[in-house]
Every structure is written in C-alpha cells, then in structure tokens.
Write an enzyme that holds these catalytic residues in place. Structure first.
Site, short mmCIF file in Angstrom:
data_model
loop_
_atom_site.label_atom_id
_atom_site.label_comp_id
_atom_site.label_asym_id
_atom_site.label_seq_id
_atom_site.Cartn_x
_atom_site.Cartn_y
_atom_site.Cartn_z
N LEU A 18 0.81 -1.20 0.00
CA LEU A 18 0.00 0.00 0.00
C LEU A 18 0.85 1.26 0.00
O LEU A 18 0.58 2.21 -0.74
CB LEU A 18 -0.93 0.01 1.22
CG LEU A 18 -2.12 -0.93 1.16
CD1 LEU A 18 -2.69 -1.14 2.56
CD2 LEU A 18 -3.21 -0.39 0.24
N ASP A 37 10.98 3.85 4.50
CA ASP A 37 10.83 2.42 4.71
C ASP A 37 12.08 1.90 5.41
O ASP A 37 13.20 2.22 5.01
CB ASP A 37 10.62 1.67 3.39
CG ASP A 37 9.96 0.31 3.62
OD1 ASP A 37 8.75 0.19 3.39
OD2 ASP A 37 10.68 -0.61 4.04
N ASP A 72 13.18 4.41 11.56
CA ASP A 72 12.24 3.62 12.34
C ASP A 72 11.22 4.62 12.89
O ASP A 72 11.54 5.43 13.77
CB ASP A 72 12.99 2.92 13.48
CG ASP A 72 12.07 2.21 14.46
OD1 ASP A 72 10.84 2.30 14.33
OD2 ASP A 72 12.60 1.57 15.40
N TYR A 170 -2.37 -6.59 16.79
CA TYR A 170 -2.57 -5.75 15.61
C TYR A 170 -3.93 -5.03 15.67
O TYR A 170 -4.01 -3.82 15.45
CB TYR A 170 -2.48 -6.63 14.37
CG TYR A 170 -2.83 -5.97 13.06
CD1 TYR A 170 -1.94 -5.11 12.43
CD2 TYR A 170 -4.05 -6.25 12.43
CE1 TYR A 170 -2.25 -4.53 11.21
CE2 TYR A 170 -4.36 -5.67 11.21
CZ TYR A 170 -3.47 -4.81 10.60
OH TYR A 170 -3.79 -4.23 9.40
N LYS A 174 -4.57 -1.02 15.87
CA LYS A 174 -5.33 -0.34 14.82
C LYS A 174 -6.57 0.36 15.38
O LYS A 174 -6.98 1.41 14.88
CB LYS A 174 -5.72 -1.35 13.74
CG LYS A 174 -4.55 -1.83 12.88
CD LYS A 174 -3.86 -0.68 12.16
CE LYS A 174 -2.88 -1.16 11.10
NZ LYS A 174 -2.15 -0.03 10.47
N THR A 204 -1.64 -7.42 0.05
CA THR A 204 -0.32 -7.01 0.49
C THR A 204 0.37 -8.21 1.14
O THR A 204 -0.22 -9.28 1.27
CB THR A 204 -0.41 -5.87 1.53
OG1 THR A 204 -1.01 -6.38 2.72
CG2 THR A 204 -1.24 -4.70 1.00
#
Length: 305
Positions: A18, A37, A72, A170, A174, A204
């Site tokens: 993405l 990244d 990071d 996760y 989120k 992904t």
C-alpha cells in the site's frame, strides 16, 4: 497540474504494498515525496533490503521528485529526523501518510510480551511519533503567520474497527489509531491540520500471509477483469485526503476496497435507560437485555465462529 501539485508528502512504510502505491500516486499527482521504509520483513525483522530506493527511482524516472528515508518511525529521534528531512529537502511539509507496520499473529493466550509490544509499538507509537513532530512543525508555522493546509492520513484496519481472531495485538493497535485520528482532529484543527484515517482491504504481504482462505480471496483475477484487491485501488482516496480538496473533511474513518469507499462510524450511543438514582444489580438483570435488544447488533469479528 495534479491535485497535489507542489505539496510535500511523507509516506511511511512506502517500500512495498500500500505504501508504495501511495507514494507513486502522490508523485503522479504532483507531490514531492519522502519515501520512508525501514526495509523490515513481514514480522519486523531486518532483511537488509532497501525497497524505498526502488520506489524513489521509479518516481524520478517518471519525472517526479522523491528522496529516501530509512527511519524507524516508532523511534522518537528518528521520527523527528524524518519530518526534518522533508522540510530541509523540499522547504516545507504538507501531508503525512502513516502506513508503516508489520504482523506477529497469535491467539491472545499464546502471545508473548514481545509480540504485543513490537506490534503495538510500530503501529500505534509509530503513528503518534510522526504525527507529533509534524503537528509541532505545523503549529509553529501557523503561529509564525505561515499556516499550511496540513493533512494527516492514518492507516487503521477492519481488524481495528471490528476485531480479528488471532490478531489481538494488531487489532488493538489499529483500534487505537482510529481513536487517535479522532482525538488529533479535535485537538489540531485550530492549526489548520486535518486528520483522517483509512481502513484498506487490499492484497499485500500482510493479507496474503494470513492463511490460505485470505490469500485466495485476495488473489488477482485470472481473466484480466478488474482486480478489486490491487493495493493501488486504495491510493486515490489517500491522495484526495492528503490534498487541498479535503479541506472540510477531518476526524473521519473510511473503508476502501476495490472501487468502494465507505464512511465508518465508531462508537455511538445506542439505547439507554436512566433511573435517576443508583441501580441495583438485580434491577439491571431486567434492564440490560432490553437495552441490548433495542440496540444495533455489533459487526461480527473477523474469523469468529
């Protein structure tokens, strides 16, 4: 002239998936892009790869402007350096797209402290760290009489909105990002900062690693028809939210999948009862079932039986 012509945009986790599509789409829309990244693997481990360099080269080859950043995002000082690089390289900053993250999926009873900490760190703290430094820059600009049409696009998930079995770390991170979006929009609007979030569904590394059923659902169609799961389908919404055109939109969460965009509402008050004084537990035995029957049923948790 693109919708983001002249804007300076940071996209985190932009080496693949993405994030890569977002970076390319912003560049195509006229933006100057900082391609962040870390080069980490799906579980956050160092791979020694540098995918951001490839994305930057693609942008430059297409006539755009971009630079590599390997920070990071959850490291406080490195997040500061990321924002500073955008301003030092291109003169200002207009938009940040918080996208970086990885998975360490396990059931909650099997999850280690490290599994929990690492995932919530990169997703939730990583969003906040970059947002914090960008917001401080924009606040300073506003106070100096140089307000910018600042935009923040965060990345939540259907897992964060509705839950997902086997992804408690996760999903929790989120969910925190969705609330962070609402909180930041309320606090930062006075400085010209609009904050929104997307909950994307796309093919992904994360989604195709989540089991055979998920991988099958995410596969590209063999007949060449519209590929609803291509990650590039999400990027037009991200670019629009990161542009001047989204001036009146803030504090909202959008699901994006294929050609579909859906506004998601978070916690809302449903049925209620007010006795006017303290309830007894016995009274609530009668009251609570009625309130639940009058309230909308929750969306099922992904993967729940």
């Amino acid at each position: 002239m693109g919708i983001c012509d002249g804007r300076v945009v940071i996209v985190t986790g932009a080496g693949r998936g993405l994030g890569r599509e977002h970076a390319l789409a912003f560049a195509a829309a006229g933006a100057k892009v900082v391609v962040n990244d870390l080069g980490a693997g799906l579980d956050g481990a160092d791979t020694g790869e540098h995918p951001a360099e490839q994305v930057v080269q693609e942008i430059i080859d297409a006539g755009g402007e971009a630079v590599v950043n390997g920070a990071d995002v959850a490291d406080w000082e490195q997040a500061a350096g990321l924002v500073a690089q955008a301003v030092d390289t291109f003169g200002h900053l207009d938009t940040i797209v918080n996208n970086a993250g990885f998975l360490r999926d396990k059931m909650l009873v099997s999850m280690s402290e490290q599994d929990w900490d690492n995932v919530t760190r990169v997703h939730l703290k990583g969003h906040f760290a970059v947002l914090n430094y960008a917001a401080n820059y924009w606040r300073s600009e506003s106070k100096a009489g140089r307000p910018r049409a600042a935009r923040v696009v965060n990345t939540t998930s259907g897992a964060g909105l509705f839950g997902s079995v086997g992804q408690g770390n996760y999903a929790t991170a989120k969910a925190g990002i969705a609330l962070l979006t609402i909180q930041a929009a309320a606090e930062m609007g006075g400085y010209g900062i609009n904050v929104n979030a997307i909950a994307p569904a796309a093919r992904t590394r994360m989604t195709t690693s989540a089991g055979d059923a998920m991988a099958s659902a995410m596969a590209a169609p063999a007949d060449g028809s519209f590929d609803a799961m291509h990650p590039g389908n999400v990027s037009p919404l991200v670019v629009w939210l990161g542009s001047d055109a989204a001036a009146d939109v803030t504090g909202r969460v959008f699901e994006a999948e294929g050609g579909k965009v859906t506004v998601c509402d978070g916690w809302q008050r449903a049925a209620g009862a007010d006795k006017g004084e303290r309830w007894s537990p016995e009274e609530l035995t009668e009251v609570i079932p009625g309130l639940l029957s009058e309230s909308p049923a929750p969306v099922p948790v992904y993967g729940a039986r």
